[in-house]
Design a protein around this motif. Structure first.
Motif, PDB file in Angstrom:
ATOM      1  N   GLN A 193      -1.437  10.367   1.757  1.00 35.47           N
ATOM      2  CA  GLN A 193      -0.407   9.448   0.106  1.00 35.47           C
ATOM      3  C   GLN A 193      -0.066   8.188   1.368  1.00 35.47           C
ATOM      4  OE1 GLN A 193       1.200  12.713  -1.679  1.00 35.47           O
ATOM      5  NE2 GLN A 193      -0.059  13.038  -3.509  1.00 35.47           N
ATOM      6  N   GLU A 194       0.749   9.111   2.020  1.00 37.90           N
ATOM      7  CA  GLU A 194       1.498   7.826   3.272  1.00 37.90           C
ATOM      8  C   GLU A 194       0.138   7.398   3.599  1.00 37.90           C
ATOM      9  OE1 GLU A 194       3.501  10.274   5.502  1.00 37.90           O
ATOM     10  OE2 GLU A 194       4.754  10.543   4.545  1.00 37.90           O
ATOM     11  N   SER A 195      -0.615   6.861   4.102  1.00 41.07           N
ATOM     12  CA  SER A 195      -2.098   6.467   4.509  1.00 41.07           C
ATOM     13  C   SER A 195      -2.099   5.755   3.631  1.00 41.07           C
ATOM     14  CB  SER A 195      -3.399   7.107   5.218  1.00 41.07           C
ATOM     15  OG  SER A 195      -2.601   7.608   6.627  1.00 41.07           O
ATOM     16  N   ILE A 196      -3.000   6.490   2.393  1.00 44.27           N
ATOM     17  CA  ILE A 196      -3.531   5.364   1.329  1.00 44.27           C
ATOM     18  C   ILE A 196      -2.138   3.839   1.212  1.00 44.27           C
ATOM     19  CG2 ILE A 196      -3.568   5.535  -1.644  1.00 44.27           C
ATOM     20  CD1 ILE A 196      -4.176   8.247  -0.886  1.00 44.27           C
ATOM     21  N   GLN A 197      -0.990   4.354   0.653  1.00 45.92           N
ATOM     22  CA  GLN A 197       0.174   3.314   1.104  1.00 45.92           C
ATOM     23  C   GLN A 197       0.587   2.341   1.931  1.00 45.92           C
ATOM     24  OE1 GLN A 197       3.614   5.764  -0.152  1.00 45.92           O
ATOM     25  NE2 GLN A 197       3.257   6.300  -1.438  1.00 45.92           N
ATOM     26  N   ALA A 198       0.041   2.941   2.756  1.00 43.15           N
ATOM     27  CA  ALA A 198      -0.086   1.569   3.830  1.00 43.15           C
ATOM     28  C   ALA A 198      -1.593   1.098   3.794  1.00 43.15           C
ATOM     29  CB  ALA A 198       0.051   2.892   5.355  1.00 43.15           C
ATOM     30  N   ALA A 199      -2.738   1.341   3.664  1.00 47.37           N
ATOM     31  CA  ALA A 199      -3.566   0.751   3.474  1.00 47.37           C
ATOM     32  C   ALA A 199      -3.752  -0.116   2.126  1.00 47.37           C
ATOM     33  CB  ALA A 199      -4.995   1.602   3.518  1.00 47.37           C
ATOM     34  N   GLN A 200      -2.602  -0.052   1.078  1.00 47.37           N
ATOM     35  CA  GLN A 200      -2.789  -1.030   0.008  1.00 47.37           C
ATOM     36  C   GLN A 200      -1.161  -2.325   0.508  1.00 47.37           C
ATOM     37  OE1 GLN A 200      -0.917   2.026  -2.870  1.00 47.37           O
ATOM     38  NE2 GLN A 200      -3.015   1.887  -3.499  1.00 47.37           N
ATOM     39  N   THR A 201      -0.465  -1.653   1.574  1.00 46.23           N
ATOM     40  CA  THR A 201       0.161  -2.686   2.254  1.00 46.23           C
ATOM     41  C   THR A 201      -0.852  -3.636   3.312  1.00 46.23           C
ATOM     42  OG1 THR A 201       1.843  -0.994   2.284  1.00 46.23           O
ATOM     43  CG2 THR A 201       2.403  -3.069   3.563  1.00 46.23           C
ATOM     44  N   LEU A 202      -2.016  -3.169   3.926  1.00 46.85           N
ATOM     45  CA  LEU A 202      -2.455  -4.089   4.891  1.00 46.85           C
ATOM     46  C   LEU A 202      -3.802  -4.546   4.367  1.00 46.85           C
ATOM     47  CD1 LEU A 202      -3.104  -1.127   7.270  1.00 46.85           C
ATOM     48  CD2 LEU A 202      -2.042  -3.838   7.681  1.00 46.85           C
ATOM     49  N   TYR A 203      -4.332  -3.977   2.974  1.00 42.74           N
ATOM     50  CA  TYR A 203      -4.997  -4.830   1.703  1.00 42.74           C
ATOM     51  C   TYR A 203      -4.585  -6.349   1.382  1.00 42.74           C
ATOM     52  CZ  TYR A 203      -8.227  -5.746  -2.455  1.00 42.74           C
ATOM     53  OH  TYR A 203      -9.010  -6.751  -2.948  1.00 42.74           O
TER      54      TYR A 203
END
Length: 303
Positions: free
Chosen positions: A26-36
């Motif tokens: 879940q933290e990785s998904i949030q981080a990926a959304q920030t990178l996107y």
């Protein structure tokens, strides 16, 4: 060591192994959304690809695939994006990107893939829902049939696709009514009533439940149509004939056991109608809670 103690230890070990993976995902998904959001599409995609989706709950798996599709579209990798979108649609056919957060390009890509997959998904989901119905697993069959009912009326379907899945709408509507009736629990019992006086002995019933009933028998509930499709008239073959009528006898099991043309249209079309009756299905007529045979007449007109 008791079996109960071993079970508690196994559950604790599973929580230790699985829960950190879920939280990290879940933290990785949030981080990926920030990178996107910062246009770092390659980095976001690499982060999502490292996740072990087989260990994640369904909602996180869908989120991973959705974000992968967004990154792939942004990178111009349309073919890979379609594969990711197809995974999302197959997992949740009713999902659509949010209009307020997804770009028109993303919404269009999802819609095109979804429209292409919907007819196949409808047929697959209907087969699964019908299997639950046949196994009398009512609490599972009802939501499964409701999902199919929603999909066959989806506004994204083309006119040709609607014709292709039309029979599934008729079947789903019929089986859903039956499943909902079977799934409804009986009302709780009320307080016991005082013992009534013994009723007089009734004479034996003289009703012949094996005879064929018809519309003149007011105490009989007529059969309910589940599937009753007429053969199509081949345009251009001949001028449209006049109206006709077919008389059928619906058996106790809901199939047509006898069919007769009582008003002919055209001889070859009469034969097609009689052949079609072999595939018609009904909820049988009822008398005193018993299924009975029932004769009815069906008018046929051409437009």
């Amino acid at each position: 060591m008791t079996l109960h103690r071993l079970s508690r230890i196994a559950a604790a070990v599973l929580a230790i192994v699985v829960l950190p993976n879920v939280i990290w995902a879940q933290e990785s998904i949030q981080a990926a959304q920030t990178l996107y959001a910062s246009a770092s599409y390659d980095e976001a995609l690499a982060l999502l690809d490292r996740l072990q989706v087989e260990q994640l709950p369904p909602e996180d798996v869908r989120s991973v695939q959705q974000n992968r599709a967004l990154c792939l579209l942004a990178l111009g990798r349309s073919q890979d994006a379609e594969i990711a979108i197809a995974a999302v649609v197959n997992a949740d056919p009713r999902y659509r990107p949010d209009d307020s957060t997804a770009s028109p390009r993303v919404r269009t890509a999802f819609r095109e893939v979804r429209v292409r997959l919907l007819p196949g998904i409808i047929k697959t989901r209907y087969t699964a829902a019908r299997g639950l119905y046949d196994e009398q697993r009512w609490s599972e069959a009802v939501p499964a049939l409701q999902e199919v009912q929603s999909l066959v009326t989806d506004h994204d379907l083309t006119d040709d696709q609607r014709k292709d899945v039309a029979e599934y709408k008729v079947l789903t509507d019929g089986f859903l009514k039956l499943a909902e009736a079977a799934a409804t629990p009986p009302p709780p019992p009320g307080p016991p009533a005082p013992a009534p006086e013994p009723p007089p002995v009734a004479p034996p019933s003289t009703v012949d439940y094996d005879r064929v009933f018809d519309a003149t028998d007011s105490t009989v509930t007529p059969p309910v149509t589940i599937r009753q499709e007429m053969p199509r008239w081949i345009k251009g073959a001949l001028a449209l004939p006049g109206p006709g009528a077919v008389e059928i006898t619906v058996s106790k099991s809901g199939v047509v056991e006898r069919a007769t043309i009582v008003q002919s249209m055209v001889s070859f079309y009469d034969r097609q109608v009689l052949d079609a009756t072999k595939n018609w299905r009904y909820q049988p007529a009822q008398l005193d809670g018993r299924p009975v045979r029932f004769k009815k007449q069906i008018r046929i007109t051409f437009q």
